[in-house]
Design a protein around this motif. Structure first.
Motif, short mmCIF file in Angstrom:
data_model
loop_
_atom_site.label_atom_id
_atom_site.label_comp_id
_atom_site.label_asym_id
_atom_site.label_seq_id
_atom_site.Cartn_x
_atom_site.Cartn_y
_atom_site.Cartn_z
N GLY A 111 0.84 -1.19 0.00
CA GLY A 111 0.00 0.00 0.00
C GLY A 111 0.87 1.24 0.00
O GLY A 111 2.07 1.18 -0.32
N ARG A 112 0.28 2.35 0.40
CA ARG A 112 1.03 3.61 0.45
C ARG A 112 1.04 4.16 1.88
O ARG A 112 0.08 3.96 2.62
N LEU A 113 2.14 4.83 2.23
CA LEU A 113 2.30 5.39 3.56
C LEU A 113 2.24 6.91 3.49
O LEU A 113 2.92 7.52 2.66
N SER A 114 1.46 7.49 4.37
CA SER A 114 1.37 8.95 4.40
C SER A 114 2.58 9.56 5.11
O SER A 114 2.97 10.69 4.84
N SER A 182 -2.07 1.79 11.06
CA SER A 182 -3.08 1.56 10.01
C SER A 182 -3.58 2.87 9.42
O SER A 182 -3.90 2.95 8.23
N LYS A 183 -3.64 3.91 10.27
CA LYS A 183 -4.11 5.21 9.79
C LYS A 183 -3.17 5.81 8.76
O LYS A 183 -3.58 6.67 7.97
N MET A 184 -1.92 5.39 8.77
CA MET A 184 -0.94 5.91 7.81
C MET A 184 -0.99 5.17 6.47
O MET A 184 -0.35 5.58 5.52
N MET A 185 -1.74 4.06 6.41
CA MET A 185 -1.76 3.21 5.22
C MET A 185 -3.00 3.47 4.36
O MET A 185 -4.10 3.58 4.88
N THR A 186 -2.80 3.53 3.06
CA THR A 186 -3.92 3.62 2.12
C THR A 186 -3.68 2.64 0.98
O THR A 186 -2.55 2.17 0.77
N ASP A 187 -4.74 2.34 0.24
CA ASP A 187 -4.65 1.43 -0.92
C ASP A 187 -4.00 0.10 -0.54
O ASP A 187 -3.15 -0.42 -1.26
N VAL A 188 -4.40 -0.43 0.60
CA VAL A 188 -3.76 -1.64 1.12
C VAL A 188 -4.27 -2.89 0.41
O VAL A 188 -5.47 -3.04 0.16
N SER A 189 -3.34 -3.79 0.05
CA SER A 189 -3.70 -5.07 -0.57
C SER A 189 -2.91 -6.18 0.10
O SER A 189 -1.81 -5.95 0.63
#
Length: 204
Positions: A111-114, A182-189
């Motif tokens: 995924g992506r990290l903010s 988890s709040k820092m993660m988006t588009d998680v697979s």
């Protein structure tokens, strides 16, 4: 210092790609300076995932520039259906004891990290509580590329133990930390490697 290159693509012939990886280890590894090892597998939907470790980006690039590496990759690429993606990661963090060649099941999370720096700081903290709460986790790696795309590997002894561990409620402090990450993660697979295989420098 560890550099990780993540290789992914659709491959319907698991045996053929496995043989190619074994051939690389037998024929090309001896002159691959700085190569540390790799974790490989194919998901249920025919996606090959390879997490390859070097001691530095320079060693990885030097290996890629070898003529024999180019010839090997030209053969290997034909086993894929469509494009193959690469993620080059200078930002690598070990979790617990890192990966383990004794794992019977590996879960790959992407995924992506903010905030990669804050995420890394949290992952580098003590893991004693997590180890006590989830003894089924042998270790893992987290690799982040320049665009903030991350690949995390989590190694388990068996998939049955992993699934059982997922049902347990972690201690409050561990849960709070997991929620914050988890709040820092988006588009998680999630990519489950039910039959992973491994290679380590110097062992055949």
């Amino acid at each position: 210092m560890v550099f990780i290159q993540v290789i992914q693509g659709r491959c319907k012939d698991a045996d053929a790609i496995h043989r190619q990886m074994d051939r690389w280890r037998d024929e090309l590894e001896p002159d691959a300076k700085g190569w540390l090892g790799g974790t490989y597998g194919i998901t249920d939907d025919d996606e090959f995932v390879g997490i390859v470790r070097f001691d530095s980006r320079e060693s990885a690039e030097r290996n890629s520039n070898r003529p024999e590496q180019g010839a090997w990759w030209a053969e290997t690429q034909r086993l894929f259906d469509g494009e193959v993606s690469f993620h080059d990661c200078d930002d690598v963090t070990m979790m617990l004891d890192g990966g383990s060649d004794d794992a019977g099941f590996v879960q790959v999370i992407q995924g992506r990290l903010s905030d990669p720096e804050k995420f890394r700081h949290m992952m580098e903290g003590p893991m004693d509580t997590l180890h006590e709460a989830r003894p089924d986790i042998l270790g893992g790696t987290i690799a982040v590329d320049a665009d903030g795309f991350f690949t995390q590997t989590v190694a388990f002894r068996t998939e049955a133990e992993a699934r059982e561990g997922e049902k347990k409620s972690p201690p409050p402090e561990v849960q709070a930390e997991m929620d914050e990450m988890s709040k820092m993660m988006t588009d998680v697979s999630y990519h489950d490697l039910h039959h992973p295989w491994f290679a380590t420098a110097g062992s055949r």
